[in-house]
Write an enzyme that holds these catalytic residues in place. Sequence first.
Site, short mmCIF file in Angstrom:
data_model
loop_
_atom_site.label_atom_id
_atom_site.label_comp_id
_atom_site.label_asym_id
_atom_site.label_seq_id
_atom_site.Cartn_x
_atom_site.Cartn_y
_atom_site.Cartn_z
N LYS A 33 0.84 -1.21 0.00
CA LYS A 33 0.00 0.00 0.00
C LYS A 33 0.87 1.25 0.00
O LYS A 33 0.64 2.18 -0.78
CB LYS A 33 -0.87 0.00 1.26
CG LYS A 33 -1.52 1.33 1.58
CD LYS A 33 -2.40 1.31 2.80
CE LYS A 33 -1.65 1.57 4.06
NZ LYS A 33 -1.39 2.97 4.38
N ASN A 34 1.91 1.24 0.87
CA ASN A 34 2.69 2.47 1.07
C ASN A 34 3.71 2.72 -0.02
O ASN A 34 4.46 3.70 0.04
CB ASN A 34 3.35 2.45 2.45
CG ASN A 34 2.29 2.55 3.54
OD1 ASN A 34 1.13 2.89 3.26
ND2 ASN A 34 2.65 2.24 4.76
N CYS A 127 -4.66 12.36 13.08
CA CYS A 127 -5.48 11.14 13.01
C CYS A 127 -5.33 10.44 14.36
O CYS A 127 -4.82 10.99 15.32
CB CYS A 127 -4.98 10.25 11.89
SG CYS A 127 -3.36 9.61 12.26
N ARG A 132 0.62 14.05 12.56
CA ARG A 132 0.90 13.91 11.12
C ARG A 132 1.27 15.26 10.47
O ARG A 132 0.63 15.72 9.52
CB ARG A 132 -0.29 13.29 10.39
CG ARG A 132 -0.84 12.04 11.02
CD ARG A 132 0.14 10.92 11.21
NE ARG A 132 0.64 10.31 10.00
CZ ARG A 132 0.06 9.29 9.38
NH1 ARG A 132 -1.05 8.80 9.86
NH2 ARG A 132 0.57 8.78 8.27
N ASP A 317 4.47 0.31 11.94
CA ASP A 317 3.24 -0.31 11.41
C ASP A 317 3.08 -1.76 11.84
O ASP A 317 2.06 -2.37 11.53
CB ASP A 317 3.20 -0.21 9.88
CG ASP A 317 3.09 1.22 9.42
OD1 ASP A 317 3.33 1.48 8.24
OD2 ASP A 317 2.79 2.09 10.26
N ARG A 409 -8.82 -0.13 4.51
CA ARG A 409 -7.95 0.87 3.89
C ARG A 409 -6.66 0.22 3.42
O ARG A 409 -6.04 0.67 2.46
CB ARG A 409 -7.59 1.96 4.90
CG ARG A 409 -8.76 2.75 5.40
CD ARG A 409 -8.29 3.90 6.22
NE ARG A 409 -7.23 4.62 5.49
CZ ARG A 409 -6.77 5.78 5.86
NH1 ARG A 409 -7.24 6.36 6.94
NH2 ARG A 409 -5.83 6.39 5.18
C1 EPZ Z 1 4.22 6.70 6.20
O1 EPZ Z 1 3.51 7.76 6.81
C2 EPZ Z 1 3.25 5.53 6.14
N1 EPZ Z 1 2.09 5.89 5.33
C3 EPZ Z 1 2.80 5.14 7.54
O2 EPZ Z 1 1.99 3.98 7.42
C4 EPZ Z 1 4.04 4.78 8.37
O3 EPZ Z 1 3.65 4.48 9.68
C5 EPZ Z 1 5.01 5.96 8.36
O4 EPZ Z 1 5.35 6.32 7.00
C6 EPZ Z 1 6.31 5.64 9.10
O5 EPZ Z 1 6.91 4.54 8.51
C7 EPZ Z 1 2.19 5.88 3.99
O6 EPZ Z 1 3.25 5.65 3.43
C8 EPZ Z 1 0.93 6.19 3.23
P1 EPZ Z 1 6.45 10.02 8.33
P2 EPZ Z 1 4.15 9.25 6.82
O7 EPZ Z 1 6.42 11.25 7.51
O8 EPZ Z 1 4.87 9.49 5.55
C9 EPZ Z 1 6.43 13.28 11.83
C10 EPZ Z 1 0.11 2.63 7.72
O9 EPZ Z 1 -0.42 2.09 8.72
N2 EPZ Z 1 6.56 14.27 10.75
O10 EPZ Z 1 7.64 9.12 8.26
O11 EPZ Z 1 3.07 10.21 7.20
C11 EPZ Z 1 5.07 12.59 11.82
O12 EPZ Z 1 4.13 13.36 12.55
C12 EPZ Z 1 0.61 4.04 7.82
O13 EPZ Z 1 0.27 2.07 6.63
C13 EPZ Z 1 6.76 15.61 11.10
O14 EPZ Z 1 6.80 15.96 12.27
O15 EPZ Z 1 5.18 9.10 8.01
C14 EPZ Z 1 5.35 11.27 12.49
O16 EPZ Z 1 5.32 11.44 13.89
C15 EPZ Z 1 0.41 4.62 9.20
N3 EPZ Z 1 6.86 16.53 10.11
C16 EPZ Z 1 6.79 10.95 12.04
O17 EPZ Z 1 7.35 12.20 11.58
C17 EPZ Z 1 6.80 16.18 8.78
O18 EPZ Z 1 6.92 17.07 7.91
C18 EPZ Z 1 6.88 9.94 10.91
O19 EPZ Z 1 6.13 10.44 9.84
C19 EPZ Z 1 6.59 14.82 8.44
C20 EPZ Z 1 6.48 13.87 9.44
#
Ligand code: EPZ
Length: 431
Positions: A33-34, A127, A132, A317, A409
């Site tokens: 998915k990701n 969420c 996020r 995850d 989802r």
């Molecule tokens: C991706 O989310 C995945 N989703 C998530 O999977 C996964 O848990 C996550 O990466 C971590 O591996 C998809 O790919 C669609 P991040 P993403 O940016 O890109 C903070 C699932 O269950 N952050 O690595 O949103 C953020 O708040 C989902 O399949 C900032 O602070 O994850 C979080 O605490 C859930 N500022 C952390 O970093 C930013 O600009 C990791 O977020 C961006 C992120």
Amino acid sequence: MAWVCYYRCMNGEKLVITGGNPLRGEVRVGGAKNSALKLMAAGLLTPEECVIHNVPQITDVEIMAEVLRHLGVEVAWEEGTMRVRAGDFKGREAPYHLVRRMRASIVVLGPLVARFGEAKVAIPGGCNIGSRKIDMHLRGLAEMGAEISTEHGYVYARASRLRGRHIVLDFPSVGATENLMMAALGAEGTTVIENAAREPEIQDLAAFLVSMGAEIRGAGTPILEVEGGAELHGVEHTVIGDRIEAGTFAVAAAVTGGDVAITGFRPEHLALPLEKMRAVGVEVEEDEEGEAVRVRGGRKYRGVDVATLPFPGFPTDMQPQIMVLLSLAEGTSVVTENVFESRFMFVDELNRMGCDITIEGHHAIVRGGRRLSGTEVCATDLRAGAALVLAGLAAEGETQVLDIHHIDRGYQKLEEKLSKLGAEIRRVGDD
Ligand code: EPZ
């Protein structure tokens, strides 16, 4: 700031599970998915058709297809093949009613700015697992010369020309790495993204972009180098297998004392969770081709500590799922969530099934040796929902998992795949 979520269970379809059956047989996981979601967005970078195979038929992909169609992009999807043709489409906006349903829609920002120098994308809300934020996405775009403003809940990005820059991420954010890697393709010169995310899905996206004609070095390492300005053409690509779906089935085999072969993914993409399961006492063996694992439940499990980290660390995850296994293991385990600020909301539901988990900050203290019993529980997010299904498979009696739209989802026909492995599970409509 403590991220406090209130969750109200809604009506709708549910999964009804009678626990106790050891799972046996073979299951093939779908495309990741990701990765698939980002490859679809990458199709915006070229007017030529991109053909993407092994796309999972899940709600998040349907929503990404809606986002692209809203922009005016042609999207055709039959079975597991997605065709995206972003010809001379006029749209530049990803609206709130779509983005709020799927936060990953934000990943159209980079491609739109790269190709057209402008984009308007709704700011994704928080969420049930955390705030996020997208500050790293926006800071990186601004460093490349984009004018960024946020008003009325939207991000406006405009760039007459993007310039390659040396960007250092505060945290190896998956989404920020993807957005900036794609934006950099529209910049003049070389962009370096330091402290880049290294997930297999990032590597899959980089491979897709390179097939389109991009020059990208260092995918899978913390230093990504992207050459801007290449003419990007259509591509045909197969999505990598979903390592998190595979991990979910591995835990299902373990918690039911079963014997399951899991195919369609690369075990090296799930190395640490598989290693942790071996440490607990689960038998996990990989096949020589590195395309499958066989997971056999052991007689006695012992607790281990787990800390989630960006890849190659233990994936966040898989945190809810491993929590179920640790609840059955002897001894106490500490699970530390280092990626999201509030990914323990589902623990209350697990405790209603007989788990004994206490939250202290970003640690979960899991007292093991528990015997779970079925009851009505509510999925609060995608992976929490999967964990509740796993708990139901291991529990004595009947479990009803509500709000399974979260599960749909990210898992294609989860109950069908589990039934084929011998689980007693069925989907019941909205009563
Ligand atoms: C991706 O989310 C995945 N989703 C998530 O999977 C996964 O848990 C996550 O990466 C971590 O591996 C998809 O790919 C669609 P991040 P993403 O940016 O890109 C903070 C699932 O269950 N952050 O690595 O949103 C953020 O708040 C989902 O399949 C900032 O602070 O994850 C979080 O605490 C859930 N500022 C952390 O970093 C930013 O600009 C990791 O977020 C961006 C992120």
